[in-house]
Design an enzyme around this catalytic site. Structure first.
Site, PDB file in Angstrom:
ATOM      1  N   LYS A 112       0.944  -1.139  -0.452  1.00  0.00           N
ATOM      2  CA  LYS A 112      -0.166   0.165  -0.056  1.00  0.00           C
ATOM      3  C   LYS A 112       1.391   1.094  -0.274  1.00  0.00           C
ATOM      4  CE  LYS A 112      -3.852  -1.643   1.109  1.00  0.00           C
ATOM      5  NZ  LYS A 112      -5.236  -2.334  -0.233  1.00  0.00           N
ATOM      6  N   LYS A 195      -4.628 -10.267  -6.411  1.00  0.00           N
ATOM      7  CA  LYS A 195      -5.792 -10.313  -5.392  1.00  0.00           C
ATOM      8  C   LYS A 195      -7.218  -8.858  -5.888  1.00  0.00           C
ATOM      9  CE  LYS A 195      -7.020  -9.256  -1.326  1.00  0.00           C
ATOM     10  NZ  LYS A 195      -7.265  -7.805  -0.109  1.00  0.00           N
ATOM     11  N   LYS A 198     -10.766  -4.039  -3.565  1.00  0.00           N
ATOM     12  CA  LYS A 198     -11.684  -3.464  -3.959  1.00  0.00           C
ATOM     13  C   LYS A 198     -10.726  -1.955  -3.705  1.00  0.00           C
ATOM     14  CE  LYS A 198     -13.392  -3.154   1.089  1.00  0.00           C
ATOM     15  NZ  LYS A 198     -12.428  -2.890   1.871  1.00  0.00           N
TER      16      LYS A 198
HETATM   17  P1  ATP Z   1      -8.551  -3.222   0.905  1.00  0.00           P
HETATM   18  O1  ATP Z   1      -8.501  -3.133  -1.009  1.00  0.00           O
HETATM   19  O2  ATP Z   1      -9.270  -1.449   0.775  1.00  0.00           O
HETATM   20  O3  ATP Z   1      -7.439  -3.882   0.581  1.00  0.00           O
HETATM   21  P2  ATP Z   1     -10.068  -5.699   0.959  1.00  0.00           P
HETATM   22  O4  ATP Z   1     -11.261  -6.083   0.387  1.00  0.00           O
HETATM   23  O5  ATP Z   1      -8.491  -6.141   0.611  1.00  0.00           O
HETATM   24  O6  ATP Z   1      -9.860  -3.864   0.573  1.00  0.00           O
HETATM   25  P3  ATP Z   1     -11.131  -5.628   3.753  1.00  0.00           P
HETATM   26  O7  ATP Z   1     -12.027  -5.171   2.862  1.00  0.00           O
HETATM   27  O8  ATP Z   1     -10.373  -5.171   4.921  1.00  0.00           O
HETATM   28  O9  ATP Z   1      -9.791  -5.528   2.663  1.00  0.00           O
HETATM   29  O10 ATP Z   1     -11.181  -7.523   3.977  1.00  0.00           O
HETATM   30  C1  ATP Z   1     -12.227  -7.764   4.291  1.00  0.00           C
HETATM   31  C2  ATP Z   1     -11.719  -9.616   4.379  1.00  0.00           C
HETATM   32  O11 ATP Z   1     -11.679  -9.727   2.731  1.00  0.00           O
HETATM   33  C3  ATP Z   1     -10.742 -10.140   4.317  1.00  0.00           C
HETATM   34  O12 ATP Z   1     -10.606 -10.651   5.990  1.00  0.00           O
HETATM   35  C4  ATP Z   1      -9.837  -9.946   3.863  1.00  0.00           C
HETATM   36  O13 ATP Z   1      -8.763 -11.130   3.856  1.00  0.00           O
HETATM   37  C5  ATP Z   1     -10.978 -10.748   2.667  1.00  0.00           C
HETATM   38  N1  ATP Z   1     -10.467 -10.825   1.132  1.00  0.00           N
HETATM   39  C6  ATP Z   1     -10.562  -8.846   0.423  1.00  0.00           C
HETATM   40  N2  ATP Z   1     -10.056  -9.735  -0.823  1.00  0.00           N
HETATM   41  C7  ATP Z   1     -10.239 -11.299  -0.271  1.00  0.00           C
HETATM   42  C8  ATP Z   1      -9.935 -12.571  -1.575  1.00  0.00           C
HETATM   43  N3  ATP Z   1      -9.873 -11.456  -2.795  1.00  0.00           N
HETATM   44  N4  ATP Z   1      -9.859 -13.285  -1.649  1.00  0.00           N
HETATM   45  C9  ATP Z   1     -10.409 -13.852  -0.365  1.00  0.00           C
HETATM   46  N5  ATP Z   1     -10.288 -12.587   0.139  1.00  0.00           N
HETATM   47  C10 ATP Z   1     -10.544 -11.469   0.385  1.00  0.00           C
END
Ligand code: ATP
Ligand code: LTN
Length: 328
Positions: A112, A195, A198
């Site tokens: 990040k 990955k 969002k």
């Molecule tokens: P950002 O991109 O803002 O970091 P994020 O979706 O990765 O967003 P969170 O919203 O905090 O982060 O994630 C919530 C949960 O979803 C966490 O447990 C994270 O590990 C899981 N998660 C997020 N993206 C994935 C993915 N592509 N596959 C599996 N698990 C995911």
């Protein structure tokens, strides 16, 4: 012993299918296993710049999504991280027990901050895992369901618990990450080597997408050479990702899915995946819209904060006492 389960999602943007599979899909099962503390990580959302109105809207959306996924407020506490001051208070203590070297090795921080100028990287982004460890510790959680990308942070929380307990006695509960076997890392549909995320929404399926949009995104997902529907992450990352999505939603193993799709061509296989995602998300979206309309999340968040504060304050007191703070 009944399990104590805790997890959180940041209200940083539109929720994706990755978030759904990692956390929302399993909520009902988690409630059958033990006591659940489920929260909106709004303080964590501040670690990168975010517009106040967007943060407010995202937080409401996330509360509604948790409820639409089947969160039962009688069997679990749903709350905003910021409505439990003990998170910030414990954070002020625990930042003294995790070290710069450890924090600078965190992959999420490295990713990040990579594109940011040094003087734009907030201290909160660097110290993110300290607050995350506090989130977990405060509720004596032993199980933390997350996607694979968060396991490094939970390892650090475990190191913190060890360090703290070695010094002060058996004060904190040891948490454990729980990552699902199939679906631990959902990849982008446009680039299956990164990955689905969002904050970098390329090739994402959003939980609010219309069925027609979902179908279009899946039908145009990047696939691979060859014609066989087989799980091979190295040579067929696109097909492997779609197989993973299908299996995670249908709760079947990869080999079961390979059998189902043994004689399918890519196009027909994608159609089946699109159907699976649409079948899952359409009723979920209907529930979400109803919850937004009746604002039932307001009372739930209020009640959840009360339950959460009661437990979190006990842990905070235990820690304050152990380290020698006078409680008067
Ligand atoms: P950002 O991109 O803002 O970091 P994020 O979706 O990765 O967003 P969170 O919203 O905090 O982060 O994630 C919530 C949960 O979803 C966490 O447990 C994270 O590990 C899981 N998660 C997020 N993206 C994935 C993915 N592509 N596959 C599996 N698990 C995911
Ligand atoms: N770090 C997580 C969100 C998060 C979390 C937590 C998850 C904050 N605190 C405590 C589980 C337990 C993320 O970025 N996905």
């Amino acid at each position: 012993m009944a399990e104590r389960i805790l997890t959180g999602i940041k209200p940083t943007g539109q929720l994706t299918l990755g978030n759904y599979i990692a956390v929302l899909k399993n909520l009902k099962q988690q409630m059958d296993r033990g006591e659940c503390f489920i929260f909106i990580a709004d303080l964590h959302a501040l670690t990168l710049p975010i517009d106040p109105e967007v943060l407010r809207q995202n937080s409401i959306d996330l509360a509604a999504f948790y409820l639409a996924a089947g969160l039962d407020p009688k069997r679990s506490a749903l709350f905003l991280q910021s409505s439990v001051p003990a998170h910030s208070e414990l954070n002020a203590i625990m930042q003294n027990y995790l070290y710069m070297g450890e924090l600078s090795r965190m992959t999420q921080f490295k990713e990040k901050s990579a594109k940011m100028k040094e003087n734009a990287i907030g201290l909160g982004l660097f110290a993110y895992p300290v607050l995350m460890a506090c989130d977990i510790i405060l509720y004596d959680a032993n199980i933390v369901p997350v996607g694979e990308d968060q396991t490094q942070h939970i390892e650090l929380a475990r190191d913190l618990v060890n360090r703290f307990n070695n010094r002060y006695g058996n004060i904190l509960t040891m948490p454990k990450a729980e990552v699902r076997k199939v679906g631990k890392r959902i990849m982008s549909l446009s680039n299956p080597t990164v990955k689905m995320s969002k904050s970098d929404p390329k090739g994402d399926i959003f939980l609010k997408d219309d069925p027609a949009v979902i179908r279009k995104k899946i039908m145009s997902a990047v696939t691979d050479l060859g014609s066989e529907v087989k799980f091979d992450e190295e040579n067929k990352p696109g097909i492997s990702n779609l197989l993973t999505i299908y299996c995670a939603l249908k709760d079947i193993s990869i080999s079961e899915a390979e059998q189902i799709f043994a004689n399918y061509r890519y196009g027909d296989f994608k159609k089946a995946v699109a159907d699976a995602v649409i079948d899952e998300l359409v009723p979920f979206q209907e529930r979400y819209r109803q919850i937004i309309k009746d604002k039932s999340y307001e009372d739930v968040l209020n009640e959840g904060a009360k339950k959460a504060r009661a437990i979190a304050n006990q842990t905070l007191k235990r820690v304050q006492k152990a380290i020698g703070l006078l409680i008067v």
